[in-house]
Write an enzyme that holds these catalytic residues in place. Structure first.
Site, PDB file in Angstrom:
ATOM      1  N   HIS A  71       0.845  -1.198   0.000  1.00 43.31           N
ATOM      2  CA  HIS A  71       0.000   0.000   0.000  1.00 43.31           C
ATOM      3  C   HIS A  71       0.880   1.248   0.000  1.00 43.31           C
ATOM      4  O   HIS A  71       1.957   1.258   0.578  1.00 43.31           O
ATOM      5  CB  HIS A  71      -0.986   0.005   1.174  1.00 43.31           C
ATOM      6  CG  HIS A  71      -0.379  -0.019   2.539  1.00 43.31           C
ATOM      7  ND1 HIS A  71       0.119   1.105   3.164  1.00 43.31           N
ATOM      8  CD2 HIS A  71      -0.192  -1.035   3.432  1.00 43.31           C
ATOM      9  CE1 HIS A  71       0.556   0.797   4.373  1.00 43.31           C
ATOM     10  NE2 HIS A  71       0.394  -0.508   4.553  1.00 43.31           N
ATOM     11  N   ASP A  73      -0.246   4.396   0.980  1.00 39.44           N
ATOM     12  CA  ASP A  73      -0.599   5.409   1.980  1.00 39.44           C
ATOM     13  C   ASP A  73       0.082   5.119   3.308  1.00 39.44           C
ATOM     14  O   ASP A  73       0.510   3.986   3.596  1.00 39.44           O
ATOM     15  CB  ASP A  73      -2.118   5.484   2.163  1.00 39.44           C
ATOM     16  CG  ASP A  73      -2.741   4.176   2.645  1.00 39.44           C
ATOM     17  OD1 ASP A  73      -2.324   3.101   2.162  1.00 39.44           O
ATOM     18  OD2 ASP A  73      -3.646   4.220   3.505  1.00 39.44           O
ATOM     19  N   ASP A 103       6.321   0.834   7.418  1.00 39.24           N
ATOM     20  CA  ASP A 103       4.952   0.483   7.027  1.00 39.24           C
ATOM     21  C   ASP A 103       4.488   1.378   5.883  1.00 39.24           C
ATOM     22  O   ASP A 103       3.847   2.386   6.114  1.00 39.24           O
ATOM     23  CB  ASP A 103       4.043   0.647   8.238  1.00 39.24           C
ATOM     24  CG  ASP A 103       2.645   0.125   8.023  1.00 39.24           C
ATOM     25  OD1 ASP A 103       2.409  -0.591   7.036  1.00 39.24           O
ATOM     26  OD2 ASP A 103       1.764   0.455   8.848  1.00 39.24           O
ATOM     27  N   GLU A 135      -5.165   1.759   2.327  1.00 37.64           N
ATOM     28  CA  GLU A 135      -5.126   0.564   3.173  1.00 37.64           C
ATOM     29  C   GLU A 135      -5.271   0.942   4.639  1.00 37.64           C
ATOM     30  O   GLU A 135      -5.962   0.254   5.404  1.00 37.64           O
ATOM     31  CB  GLU A 135      -3.816  -0.192   2.943  1.00 37.64           C
ATOM     32  CG  GLU A 135      -3.748  -1.564   3.626  1.00 37.64           C
ATOM     33  CD  GLU A 135      -3.196  -1.537   5.053  1.00 37.64           C
ATOM     34  OE1 GLU A 135      -3.250  -2.573   5.733  1.00 37.64           O
ATOM     35  OE2 GLU A 135      -2.715  -0.463   5.499  1.00 37.64           O
ATOM     36  N   HIS A 355       3.518   3.185  12.707  1.00 34.50           N
ATOM     37  CA  HIS A 355       2.613   4.199  13.248  1.00 34.50           C
ATOM     38  C   HIS A 355       3.238   5.000  14.396  1.00 34.50           C
ATOM     39  O   HIS A 355       2.536   5.781  15.038  1.00 34.50           O
ATOM     40  CB  HIS A 355       1.290   3.582  13.720  1.00 34.50           C
ATOM     41  CG  HIS A 355       0.537   2.858  12.645  1.00 34.50           C
ATOM     42  ND1 HIS A 355      -0.758   2.412  12.798  1.00 34.50           N
ATOM     43  CD2 HIS A 355       0.887   2.494  11.384  1.00 34.50           C
ATOM     44  CE1 HIS A 355      -1.168   1.811  11.686  1.00 34.50           C
ATOM     45  NE2 HIS A 355      -0.168   1.849  10.811  1.00 34.50           N
TER      46      HIS A 355
END
Length: 382
Positions: A71, A73, A103, A135, A355
């Site tokens: 992904h 994003d 990520d 995603e 994150h």
């Protein structure tokens, strides 16, 4: 780590593709990069034309190829105490810092950086790139691209979703359903509680019921379950309600998710929740006939089930494993599996860094990913 890997990671991280933003600058960069190497890309956009998936085939479009999926994003950086610029790679202490390094732009970047080598080696079976949008906010982008893969490419033997797994093969993950519940009550002065219906109080009862359902799951969890935690989880992450301390609240909404084990249908929990909500409505409507409790489904991504298959056989052979692991988070792998693809998760970096402020990936993980994808290229060239 090869210079071309670092260069591509730097470029991809440099695009601010937080999910609320467009990803088109990044997608167009990749499209142009592939075109420079004679590879045609296909874009599958959203309805607004502000975002797009990209898929492309390197090598002959014949059966038996490998899909490399990622992904584009990333999650927001707002309010996080970053000590580096999130969208500028900083290399120090054997790590690369930046939003998306872990990520999951590093996987896609390493794979893209190897396109010249793939072409030079003369692939007999193809590498298919499949890069998605949105995603991070519910796996919204991938399904439209997957539908095109079903019809437009020769059937691949495996799909590898390069989520950060520390280069461990992952054979199952939980699904996720995201929901928003809105309670409509009736305002009154807080000294006259008999004239009002508190949306906040009703929401609190509903939230407690959600937590009670998870407590039941925890109490009855299978001790041999490989997931951690070993049960379907339910969680309320955001609550908004009320206007003032002396006004009985008219409206309260909350956002919650259900992360279901493979084989556990999340809709059974929604059914139980709605049944409980229905028991609260008569007392609410006796005071305020317009009182209501409504729940909307914001996202629904299926779990990845451990079904064996060609993808696992390939990964186990390349990584020297005899068994895969499982993870509690959701990914797009379940969506690929639903459409008949054999799928595993395997990518560089640790989910522990995802994150986070000062997100990073160990350079050793990038190097391991390079070796892994080189082995895949060699296999497809035989």
């Amino acid at each position: 780590m090869k210079p071309q890997s670092l260069d591509m990671i730097t470029k991809l991280v440099g695009f601010d593709t937080v999910s609320r933003n467009s990803n088109l600058q990044l997608i167009h960069y990749i499209r142009d990069y592939l075109a420079d190497h004679g590879v045609q890309s296909h874009l599958v956009g959203n309805a607004e034309g502000t975002k797009a998936n990209l898929f492309a085939t390197v090598g002959p479009n014949v059966e038996g190829g490998i899909v490399l999926s990622g992904h584009t994003d990333v999650v927001p950086v707002d309010g996080q105490p970053w000590t580096t610029d999130p969208f500028v790679i900083e290399q120090k202490d054997g790590r690369l810092y930046g939003r998306g390094t872990c990520d999951m732009k590093a996987f896609s970047a390493v794979a893209l950086s190897m396109v010249p080598d793939m072409l030079k080696k003369g692939l007999k079976r193809p590498v298919h790139f499949a890069l998605s949008y949105d995603e991070e906010i519910g796996c919204f982008g991938a399904p439209s691209m997957i539908e095109r893969l079903v019809t437009d490419i020769a059937k691949p033997s495996a799909v590898i979703v390069g989520e950060p797994t520390s280069m461990r093969p992952i054979v199952a993950h939980k699904g996720i359903a995201a929901l928003r519940t809105t309670v409509i009550g009736h305002e009154a002065h807080s000294s006259q509680v008999q004239r009002g219906v508190s949306a906040v109080t009703t929401a609190a009862r509903l939230i407690t019921f959600i937590d009670d359902m998870m407590a039941d799951n925890k109490a009855s969890a299978d001790p041999d379950c490989r997931f951690e935690p070993p049960y379907t989880t339910l969680h309320v992450g955001v609550v908004h309600g009320g206007t003032a301390i002396n006004i009985i609240s008219r409206e309260c909404s909350f956002i919650w998710d259900i992360r279901a084990l493979p084989g556990d249908d999340w809709r059974t929990y929604l059914d139980r929740f709605q049944h409980y909500a229905d028991t609260l409505l008569p007392a609410m409507r006796a005071i305020a006939p317009a009182a209501a409790i409504t729940t909307e489904i914001m996202a629904d991504a299926p779990p990845l089930q451990d079904k064996g298959g060609a993808a696992q056989e390939l990964i186990f052979k390349l990584c020297g494993h005899t068994q895969g692991d499982v993870v509690p988070y959701a990914a797009e792998a379940g969506q690929f599996q639903e459409r008949g693809f054999s799928v595993v998760l395997c990518g560089p970096g640790s989910i522990d860094q995802a994150h986070q402020p000062d997100e990073y990936i160990d350079i050793s993980q990038v190097t391991a990913c390079e070796k892994f994808l080189e082995d895949i290229t060699d296999q497809l060239s035989r």
